[in-house]
Design a protein around this motif. Structure first.
Motif, PDB file in Angstrom:
ATOM      1  N   CYS A   1       0.954  -1.027  -0.075  1.00 63.42           N
ATOM      2  CA  CYS A   1       0.155   0.101  -0.068  1.00 63.42           C
ATOM      3  C   CYS A   1       0.945   1.294   0.002  1.00 63.42           C
ATOM      4  CB  CYS A   1      -1.028  -0.005   1.229  1.00 63.42           C
ATOM      5  SG  CYS A   1      -2.327  -1.228   1.018  1.00 63.42           S
ATOM      6  N   ARG A   2       2.269   1.152  -0.383  1.00 67.88           N
ATOM      7  CA  ARG A   2       2.854   2.317  -0.548  1.00 67.88           C
ATOM      8  C   ARG A   2       2.389   3.313  -1.488  1.00 67.88           C
ATOM      9  NH1 ARG A   2       8.138  -0.871  -1.136  1.00 67.88           N
ATOM     10  NH2 ARG A   2       8.815  -0.871   1.295  1.00 67.88           N
ATOM     11  N   GLY A   3       2.232   4.579  -0.819  1.00 67.81           N
ATOM     12  CA  GLY A   3       1.794   5.702  -1.787  1.00 67.81           C
ATOM     13  C   GLY A   3       0.059   5.791  -1.656  1.00 67.81           C
ATOM     14  N   LYS A   4      -0.491   4.940  -0.908  1.00 65.08           N
ATOM     15  CA  LYS A   4      -1.931   5.084  -0.756  1.00 65.08           C
ATOM     16  C   LYS A   4      -2.136   5.705   0.668  1.00 65.08           C
ATOM     17  CE  LYS A   4      -2.787   1.720  -3.809  1.00 65.08           C
ATOM     18  NZ  LYS A   4      -2.882   2.356  -5.088  1.00 65.08           N
ATOM     19  N   SER A   5      -3.297   6.179   0.396  1.00 64.77           N
ATOM     20  CA  SER A   5      -3.776   7.014   1.729  1.00 64.77           C
ATOM     21  C   SER A   5      -3.708   6.245   3.255  1.00 64.77           C
ATOM     22  CB  SER A   5      -5.190   7.746   1.557  1.00 64.77           C
ATOM     23  OG  SER A   5      -6.123   6.696   1.581  1.00 64.77           O
ATOM     24  N   ARG A   6      -3.940   6.896   4.115  1.00 65.48           N
ATOM     25  CA  ARG A   6      -3.903   6.124   5.444  1.00 65.48           C
ATOM     26  C   ARG A   6      -5.549   5.394   5.492  1.00 65.48           C
ATOM     27  NH1 ARG A   6      -1.190   4.876  10.107  1.00 65.48           N
ATOM     28  NH2 ARG A   6      -2.427   4.638  11.715  1.00 65.48           N
ATOM     29  N   ALA A   7      -6.317   5.976   4.877  1.00 67.19           N
ATOM     30  CA  ALA A   7      -7.514   5.187   5.109  1.00 67.19           C
ATOM     31  C   ALA A   7      -7.779   3.989   4.285  1.00 67.19           C
ATOM     32  CB  ALA A   7      -8.710   6.236   4.547  1.00 67.19           C
ATOM     33  N   ILE A   8      -7.129   4.101   3.098  1.00 69.98           N
ATOM     34  CA  ILE A   8      -6.731   2.894   2.269  1.00 69.98           C
ATOM     35  C   ILE A   8      -6.062   1.623   2.897  1.00 69.98           C
ATOM     36  CG2 ILE A   8      -6.075   1.784   0.068  1.00 69.98           C
ATOM     37  CD1 ILE A   8      -7.180   4.372  -1.255  1.00 69.98           C
ATOM     38  N   ARG A   9      -4.798   2.280   3.404  1.00 68.39           N
ATOM     39  CA  ARG A   9      -4.083   1.431   4.281  1.00 68.39           C
ATOM     40  C   ARG A   9      -4.747   0.625   5.307  1.00 68.39           C
ATOM     41  NH1 ARG A   9      -0.283   5.415   3.810  1.00 68.39           N
ATOM     42  NH2 ARG A   9      -0.516   5.514   6.245  1.00 68.39           N
ATOM     43  N   ASP A  10      -5.569   1.416   6.102  1.00 73.65           N
ATOM     44  CA  ASP A  10      -6.270   1.008   7.286  1.00 73.65           C
ATOM     45  C   ASP A  10      -7.414  -0.200   6.824  1.00 73.65           C
ATOM     46  OD1 ASP A  10      -4.763   2.430   8.971  1.00 73.65           O
ATOM     47  OD2 ASP A  10      -6.363   3.870   9.439  1.00 73.65           O
ATOM     48  N   GLU A  11      -7.817   0.136   5.686  1.00 67.65           N
ATOM     49  CA  GLU A  11      -9.111  -0.830   5.063  1.00 67.65           C
ATOM     50  C   GLU A  11      -8.454  -2.005   4.637  1.00 67.65           C
ATOM     51  OE1 GLU A  11     -12.011  -0.626   1.331  1.00 67.65           O
ATOM     52  OE2 GLU A  11     -11.646   1.118   2.434  1.00 67.65           O
ATOM     53  N   VAL A  12      -7.382  -1.800   3.900  1.00 65.02           N
ATOM     54  CA  VAL A  12      -6.532  -3.209   3.511  1.00 65.02           C
ATOM     55  C   VAL A  12      -6.184  -3.817   4.705  1.00 65.02           C
ATOM     56  CG1 VAL A  12      -4.524  -3.899   2.099  1.00 65.02           C
ATOM     57  CG2 VAL A  12      -5.895  -2.075   1.150  1.00 65.02           C
ATOM     58  N   PHE A  13      -5.462  -3.470   5.551  1.00 66.82           N
ATOM     59  CA  PHE A  13      -5.059  -4.069   6.862  1.00 66.82           C
ATOM     60  C   PHE A  13      -6.027  -4.874   7.373  1.00 66.82           C
ATOM     61  CE2 PHE A  13      -4.439  -4.468  11.408  1.00 66.82           C
ATOM     62  CZ  PHE A  13      -3.014  -5.064  11.577  1.00 66.82           C
ATOM     63  N   ALA A  14      -7.282  -4.094   7.819  1.00 66.44           N
ATOM     64  CA  ALA A  14      -8.315  -4.854   8.498  1.00 66.44           C
ATOM     65  C   ALA A  14      -8.772  -6.051   7.654  1.00 66.44           C
ATOM     66  CB  ALA A  14      -9.666  -3.764   8.525  1.00 66.44           C
ATOM     67  N   ALA A  15      -9.059  -6.003   6.239  1.00 63.87           N
ATOM     68  CA  ALA A  15      -9.462  -7.139   5.485  1.00 63.87           C
ATOM     69  C   ALA A  15      -8.244  -8.072   5.471  1.00 63.87           C
ATOM     70  CB  ALA A  15      -9.772  -6.455   3.924  1.00 63.87           C
ATOM     71  N   THR A  16      -7.236  -7.655   5.258  1.00 64.57           N
ATOM     72  CA  THR A  16      -5.964  -8.831   5.393  1.00 64.57           C
ATOM     73  C   THR A  16      -5.988  -9.480   6.675  1.00 64.57           C
ATOM     74  OG1 THR A  16      -4.852  -7.301   3.781  1.00 64.57           O
ATOM     75  CG2 THR A  16      -3.694  -9.081   4.745  1.00 64.57           C
ATOM     76  N   HIS A  17      -5.977  -8.516   7.611  1.00 65.55           N
ATOM     77  CA  HIS A  17      -5.733  -8.992   9.097  1.00 65.55           C
ATOM     78  C   HIS A  17      -6.974 -10.006   9.436  1.00 65.55           C
ATOM     79  CE1 HIS A  17      -6.290  -8.946  13.517  1.00 65.55           C
ATOM     80  NE2 HIS A  17      -5.214  -8.580  13.282  1.00 65.55           N
ATOM     81  N   SER A  18      -8.336  -9.871   9.123  1.00 66.54           N
ATOM     82  CA  SER A  18      -9.279 -10.862   9.221  1.00 66.54           C
ATOM     83  C   SER A  18      -9.145 -12.207   8.423  1.00 66.54           C
ATOM     84  CB  SER A  18     -10.567 -10.298   8.834  1.00 66.54           C
ATOM     85  OG  SER A  18     -10.934  -8.925   9.717  1.00 66.54           O
ATOM     86  N   ALA A  19      -8.779 -12.151   7.172  1.00 62.62           N
ATOM     87  CA  ALA A  19      -8.510 -13.360   6.361  1.00 62.62           C
ATOM     88  C   ALA A  19      -7.277 -14.141   6.726  1.00 62.62           C
ATOM     89  CB  ALA A  19      -8.284 -12.749   5.140  1.00 62.62           C
ATOM     90  N   LEU A  20      -6.197 -13.506   6.988  1.00 57.49           N
ATOM     91  CA  LEU A  20      -5.013 -14.166   7.364  1.00 57.49           C
ATOM     92  C   LEU A  20      -5.112 -14.720   8.814  1.00 57.49           C
ATOM     93  CD1 LEU A  20      -2.377 -12.312   5.515  1.00 57.49           C
ATOM     94  CD2 LEU A  20      -3.607 -14.430   4.893  1.00 57.49           C
ATOM     95  N   ARG A  21      -5.636 -14.168   9.727  1.00 56.54           N
ATOM     96  CA  ARG A  21      -5.759 -14.482  11.035  1.00 56.54           C
ATOM     97  C   ARG A  21      -6.687 -15.627  11.230  1.00 56.54           C
ATOM     98  NH1 ARG A  21      -7.404 -11.696  16.722  1.00 56.54           N
ATOM     99  NH2 ARG A  21      -6.002 -13.092  18.103  1.00 56.54           N
ATOM    100  N   ALA A  22      -7.967 -15.726  10.382  1.00 55.49           N
ATOM    101  CA  ALA A  22      -8.825 -16.960  10.054  1.00 55.49           C
ATOM    102  C   ALA A  22      -7.894 -18.020   9.611  1.00 55.49           C
ATOM    103  CB  ALA A  22      -9.916 -16.641   9.331  1.00 55.49           C
ATOM    104  N   TRP A  23      -6.979 -17.650   8.552  1.00 56.09           N
ATOM    105  CA  TRP A  23      -6.271 -18.714   7.947  1.00 56.09           C
ATOM    106  C   TRP A  23      -5.343 -19.336   8.749  1.00 56.09           C
ATOM    107  CZ3 TRP A  23      -5.918 -21.651   3.696  1.00 56.09           C
ATOM    108  CH2 TRP A  23      -4.742 -21.907   3.278  1.00 56.09           C
ATOM    109  N   ALA A  24      -4.468 -18.659   9.854  1.00 57.61           N
ATOM    110  CA  ALA A  24      -3.780 -18.987  10.820  1.00 57.61           C
ATOM    111  C   ALA A  24      -4.309 -19.966  11.935  1.00 57.61           C
ATOM    112  CB  ALA A  24      -3.060 -17.742  11.372  1.00 57.61           C
ATOM    113  N   PHE A  25      -5.517 -19.516  12.351  1.00 54.24           N
ATOM    114  CA  PHE A  25      -6.186 -20.378  13.320  1.00 54.24           C
ATOM    115  C   PHE A  25      -6.626 -21.594  12.673  1.00 54.24           C
ATOM    116  CE2 PHE A  25      -7.578 -16.490  15.850  1.00 54.24           C
ATOM    117  CZ  PHE A  25      -6.617 -16.457  16.540  1.00 54.24           C
ATOM    118  N   ALA A  26      -6.984 -21.630  11.336  1.00 54.56           N
ATOM    119  CA  ALA A  26      -7.583 -22.814  10.832  1.00 54.56           C
ATOM    120  C   ALA A  26      -6.427 -23.667  10.606  1.00 54.56           C
ATOM    121  CB  ALA A  26      -8.180 -22.435   9.323  1.00 54.56           C
TER     122      ALA A  26
END
Length: 191
Positions: free
Chosen positions: A70-95
């Motif tokens: 997310c280099r060069g992206k706004s803080r709002a976009i980075r936060d949105e990408v982080f939230a979506a990625t965080h949920s997906a990868l945390r679910a993946w890790a737990f599984a």
């Protein structure tokens, strides 16, 4: 090394087993599709950097991934990408963990606070010779720290403590804490 390398199962077989777990837990097909997209993107990124994707599954690894992508992206976009990625990868890790894969802790364990040698010796004595639970020892250490800080503020060393110092400490606690809490602290100090 993750279990995948040991079994030769591969990414496709691993994904199928995780998807079955996700379906059994009630995740919608749309959510599973989004999660898999994030997982695949993360895995490709790790592979391109010569990293093991399973061993990179941690909050720190996700933060680095999002920052890179997310280099060069706004803080709002980075936060949105982080939230979506965080949920997906945390679910993946737990599984994966549930399926028996070796997955690193999501967050590193907190570093234990360094304690003065006298308190460390006290804690070790309580643990080894009296068999006190770790949570109780932590509480006792916190109370002892507070008492030592109080003594330092009064210009008093522990070796020269007087009954009046202890009384003043208890009085100071009663000004900000409830009676039961103060009684518990007194009991901890008495230990």
């Amino acid at each position: 090394m993750g279990k995948v390398e040991q079994t030769g199962e591969g990414q496709v077989g691993r994904e199928a087993r995780v998807v079955a777990l996700w379906q059994a837990s009630g995740r919608t097909p749309e959510t599973i599709k989004r999660y898999l997209g994030r997982v695949r993107r993360f895995s490709r990124s790790c592979e391109a950097r010569g990293m093991d994707a399973v061993l990179s599954l941690s909050e720190t690894g996700i933060t680095a991934f999002v920052a890179t992508h997310c280099r060069g992206k706004s803080r709002a976009i980075r936060d949105e990408v982080f939230a979506a990625t965080h949920s997906a990868l945390r679910a993946w890790a737990f599984a994966l963990e549930r399926l028996g894969f070796k997955v690193p802790p999501w967050r590193p364990p907190p570093r234990p606070a360094s304690i003065p040698p006298l308190l460390a010796e006290f804690a070790e004595y309580r643990r080894r010779h009296v068999g006190v639970a770790p949570g109780t020892i932590a509480h006792e250490i916190a109370c002892a720290r507070r008492f030592l800080k109080f003594l330092r503020a009064r210009g008093r060393r522990l070796s020269a403590v007087r009954l009046a110092d202890t009384d003043a400490f208890v009085e100071s606690l009663l000004g900000s804490l409830g009676r039961k809490t103060v009684a518990g602290m007194c009991s901890a100090l008495r230990a």
